[in-house]
Design a protein around this motif. Structure first.
Motif, short mmCIF file in Angstrom:
data_model
loop_
_atom_site.label_atom_id
_atom_site.label_comp_id
_atom_site.label_asym_id
_atom_site.label_seq_id
_atom_site.Cartn_x
_atom_site.Cartn_y
_atom_site.Cartn_z
N ILE A 40 0.87 -1.17 0.00
CA ILE A 40 0.00 0.00 0.00
C ILE A 40 0.91 1.23 0.00
O ILE A 40 1.49 1.57 1.02
CB ILE A 40 -0.95 0.02 1.21
CG1 ILE A 40 -1.71 -1.30 1.32
CG2 ILE A 40 -1.93 1.19 1.11
CD1 ILE A 40 -2.60 -1.41 2.56
N ASP B 275 1.38 5.21 -2.06
CA ASP B 275 0.75 6.17 -2.96
C ASP B 275 1.67 6.66 -4.06
O ASP B 275 1.21 7.10 -5.12
CB ASP B 275 0.21 7.37 -2.16
CG ASP B 275 1.33 8.18 -1.53
OD1 ASP B 275 2.11 7.61 -0.76
OD2 ASP B 275 1.41 9.39 -1.81
N VAL C 85 -1.45 -1.26 -4.34
CA VAL C 85 -2.52 -0.28 -4.44
C VAL C 85 -2.01 1.06 -3.92
O VAL C 85 -1.01 1.13 -3.21
CB VAL C 85 -3.77 -0.71 -3.65
CG1 VAL C 85 -4.36 -1.99 -4.23
CG2 VAL C 85 -3.45 -0.89 -2.18
N THR D 64 -4.03 3.61 -2.30
CA THR D 64 -4.74 4.26 -1.21
C THR D 64 -5.06 3.28 -0.08
O THR D 64 -5.10 2.07 -0.28
CB THR D 64 -6.07 4.87 -1.69
OG1 THR D 64 -6.98 3.82 -2.03
CG2 THR D 64 -5.85 5.80 -2.88
N GLU E 77 -7.93 3.01 1.41
CA GLU E 77 -9.24 2.42 1.16
C GLU E 77 -9.11 1.19 0.27
O GLU E 77 -9.71 0.13 0.53
CB GLU E 77 -10.18 3.45 0.53
CG GLU E 77 -10.57 4.60 1.45
CD GLU E 77 -9.56 5.74 1.45
OE1 GLU E 77 -9.86 6.79 2.06
OE2 GLU E 77 -8.47 5.58 0.85
N ASP E 78 -8.32 1.33 -0.83
CA ASP E 78 -8.12 0.19 -1.72
C ASP E 78 -7.35 -0.93 -1.00
O ASP E 78 -7.58 -2.12 -1.24
CB ASP E 78 -7.35 0.62 -2.97
CG ASP E 78 -8.20 1.46 -3.91
OD1 ASP E 78 -9.44 1.45 -3.76
OD2 ASP E 78 -7.61 2.14 -4.78
N GLU F 219 -9.66 -3.04 1.06
CA GLU F 219 -10.44 -3.92 0.19
C GLU F 219 -9.61 -5.11 -0.27
O GLU F 219 -10.09 -6.24 -0.31
CB GLU F 219 -10.97 -3.14 -1.01
CG GLU F 219 -11.72 -3.98 -2.02
CD GLU F 219 -12.91 -4.74 -1.41
OE1 GLU F 219 -13.16 -5.88 -1.83
OE2 GLU F 219 -13.57 -4.19 -0.51
N ARG F 220 -8.32 -4.85 -0.62
CA ARG F 220 -7.48 -5.94 -1.08
C ARG F 220 -7.09 -6.89 0.05
O ARG F 220 -6.80 -8.06 -0.20
CB ARG F 220 -6.20 -5.39 -1.75
CG ARG F 220 -6.45 -4.67 -3.07
CD ARG F 220 -7.29 -5.49 -4.05
NE ARG F 220 -6.68 -6.75 -4.44
CZ ARG F 220 -5.83 -6.90 -5.46
NH1 ARG F 220 -5.49 -5.85 -6.19
NH2 ARG F 220 -5.35 -8.07 -5.76
#
Length: 230
Positions: A7, A9, A31, A33, A35-36, A39-40
């Protein structure tokens, strides 16, 4: 093949680190962000997360706490662009198992990932009959790698579990921070006592230890820590 979720940016860093991880034999998902990333965690089901502390939107510290709520045992390696003690300690208090300071060399990150994965697998196997030790209302199952307090499971992160297993295996013995750093985190250099101290604080909270007079994990001032089996 270990599954690593990155994770991060910064696109250049994200793509470079993901490529290096794949070259090391990992299955890597990356990813941008928090938030992503959350989810992952649910969909990718990683074996370890490499989490940038300074994320836009949902901060890395909040992401770390939410991952811990989703899966208390998932290893997290925190990446920070600054080596400030305060930033690192706050991240460790949020639940990270280890950290690296950016820019980080691929071999350093790989070593930290391998180390947290080994910790997630528990301590080296010992001969003889598997032991289940009971100390007051605390039960440590060394074979099952589980801990209960008053019959209620205590979910521990890999570093927390490894630290408790090590200390409780030798009640009364005082371990220096450097000894714990080498045995639990596999860091052979000095200067990362904050890893040990932050993990002890988290572990005490999870074990319901009184802040001023901890029952099990006691501080020996000027030396380190010991486990009191009473």
């Amino acid at each position: 093949m270990p599954r690593v979720l990155l994770i991060e940016d910064d696109r250049a860093v994200r793509e470079g680190v993901a490529l290096a991880l794949r070259r090391q034999g990992h299955e890597a998902a990356a990813v941008a962000t928090g938030e992503d990333g959350l989810e992952r965690v649910r969909s990718f089901r990683p074996d370890v997360v490499v989490l940038d502390l300074m994320l836009p939107g949902l901060p890395g510290l909040d992401v770390c706490r939410r991952i811990r709520a989703l899966d208390p045992t998932l290893p997290i390696v925190m990446a920070t662009a600054r080596g400030d003690d305060e930033d690192i300690v706050v991240g460790l208090e949020a639940g990270a198992d280890d950290y690296v300071v950016k820019p980080v060399r691929a071999r350093v990150l790989e070593a930290r990932i391998r180390a947290v994965l080994r910790r997630a697998g528990g301590p080296p196997a010992e001969g003889g009959i598997p032991k289940i030790d009971t100390y007051g209302d605390l039960t440590v199952d060394r074979a099952g790698l589980s801990v209960t307090r008053g019959g209620v499971p205590v979910p521990l992160a890999p570093s927390e579990l490894r630290l408790l297993l090590l200390l409780s295996a030798s009640p009364g013995q005082v371990f220096s921070r450097q000894q714990l750093l080498e045995a639990v985190w596999e860091h052979s250099y000095h200067g990362d006592a904050r890893l040990v101290d932050a993990c002890v604080r988290r572990l005490r909270v999870k074990l319901g230890e009184p802040p001023r007079e901890p029952r099990y994990i006691q501080t020996v001032r000027g030396f380190g820590y010991r486990f009191a089996a009473r």
